[in-house]
Design an enzyme around this catalytic site. Structure first.
Site, PDB file in Angstrom:
ATOM      1  CB  THR A  76      -5.702   5.964   1.943  1.00 32.04           C
ATOM      2  OG1 THR A  76      -5.968   4.730   1.987  1.00 32.04           O
ATOM      3  CG2 THR A  76      -4.824   5.827   0.673  1.00 32.04           C
ATOM      4  CG  HIS A  96      -5.151  -2.141  -3.866  1.00 36.49           C
ATOM      5  ND1 HIS A  96      -5.557  -1.098  -5.218  1.00 36.49           N
ATOM      6  CD2 HIS A  96      -4.011  -1.476  -3.344  1.00 36.49           C
ATOM      7  CE1 HIS A  96      -4.477  -0.107  -5.226  1.00 36.49           C
ATOM      8  NE2 HIS A  96      -3.589  -0.309  -4.200  1.00 36.49           N
ATOM      9  CE  LYS A 118      -6.819   0.719  -1.288  1.00 36.16           C
ATOM     10  NZ  LYS A 118      -6.406   1.527  -0.233  1.00 36.16           N
ATOM     11  CB  ALA A 167       0.619  -5.111  15.115  1.00 40.27           C
ATOM     12  N   GLY A 168       0.501  -3.773  11.520  1.00 40.24           N
ATOM     13  CA  GLY A 168      -0.021  -4.320  10.342  1.00 40.24           C
ATOM     14  C   GLY A 168       0.839  -4.521   9.348  1.00 40.24           C
TER      15      GLY A 168
END
Ligand code: NAD
Length: 269
Positions: free
Chosen positions: A104, A158, A162, A13-14
């Protein structure tokens, strides 16, 4: 024809998970999306969630372990967060599913643990800090430039959602540069900061600066300075689509690997 590869996605869902689901569905019949997990969309139909007919009938689960009890899969693609990724990768390995990790946040201890499990169960793990081919080339060009230029700073930029800084790509780039030129303290020996953090984070003597703004996707500039010249190497991911050829390549190749492999460059032909 090669046998189809069954794929499960965690974090579906991301932002990255949704893009990955679309990319995997578009690769049918070579790739088959057999399951999708995200606690945020538990119980929802993936096709409805994505607005795609191809995903209809795949019900998003809330937990990978529960999903893998009922579904046979070859590869897991994980785009979750630093809290979930290790547990998802370990669960996948225990079911004989090869994890492709885009998330990450795994540290050396986590990677050592994955290496141990991977060797025990005989299933490979592929960790890819950056799936964009252009970014992989940027890192390689930076490594090459570091053979000639010792002074360098990295600016990574970014979107403002994030959570971690600096990016995995910036850390990898810094490691590759340090691998060429070693640790080297740059700048004025007595420099000081009037605003804490103004000179960025330090890695083996080079500085990394993290910019976070709405509107950005994923960008990095590596700037080398020498007497009378500046060399800038820049890569921009303008859309998350830029990662998908790398993700698909990783899904296709992970089962041919052994142990824990880090970096898309390791699987480029
Ligand atoms: P996001 O916040 O939009 O999506 C993360 C999703 O993971 C959320 O929907 C969340 O509900 C879900 N999630 C949390 N715990 C979970 C669990 N236990 N099981 C399943 N799903 C779970 O984040 P994003 O922008 O899609 O990025 C995800 C990760 O990918 C980040 O770590 C980001 O830095 C990384 N990333 C890597 C690359 C690359 O090329 N390797 C590119 C872009 C982003």
């Amino acid at each position: 024809m090669d046998k189809e590869i069954s794929v499960v996605i965690t974090g579906v869902a991301g932002k990255m998970g949704r893009e990955t689901a679309k990319a995997v569905l578009a690769e049918a019949p070579a790739l088959k999306l057999v399951g999708a997990v995200d606690p945020r969309a538990d119980g929802k139909d993936l096709g409805d969630y994505l607005g795609l007919a191809e995903g209809r009938g795949i019900i998003i689960g809330g937990d990978l372990n529960r999903l893998l009890q009922g579904v046979k899969a070859d590869v897991l693609v994980d785009f979750t967060n630093p809290q979930a990724v290790l547990s998802n990768a370990k669960t996948a390995l225990e079911y004989g599913v090869a994890p492709v990790i885009g998330t990450t946040g795994l540290d050396e201890v986590d990677i050592a643990e994955l290496r141990e499990i991977s060797e025990r169960v005989g299933v490979a793990v592929l960790i890819v800090p950056n799936f964009a081919l252009g970014a992989v080339l940027m890192m390689e060009f930076a490594r090459r430039a570091a053979q000639y230029f010792r002074h360098v700073e990295i600016i990574e930029m970014h979107h403002d959602q994030k959570i971690d800084a600096p990016s995995g790509t910036a850390i990898k780039t810094a490691q590759m540069i340090a691998g060429e030129r070693g640790s080297f303290k740059q700048g004025h020996p007595e420099e000081y900061e009037k605003v804490p953090g103004a000179r960025g984070g330090e890695f083996e003597g080079l500085r990394i600066h993290s910019v976070r703004l709405p509107g950005l996707v994923a960008h990095q500039q590596v700037i080398f300075g020498g007497p009378g010249q500046i060399l800038s190497i820049r890569h921009d991911s303008l859309h998350r689509e830029s990662f998908m050829p790398g993700v698909i390549m990783a899904i296709r190749k992970v089962r041919d690997l052994r142990g824990v492999v880090i970096g898309l460059e390791k699987i480029l032909d």
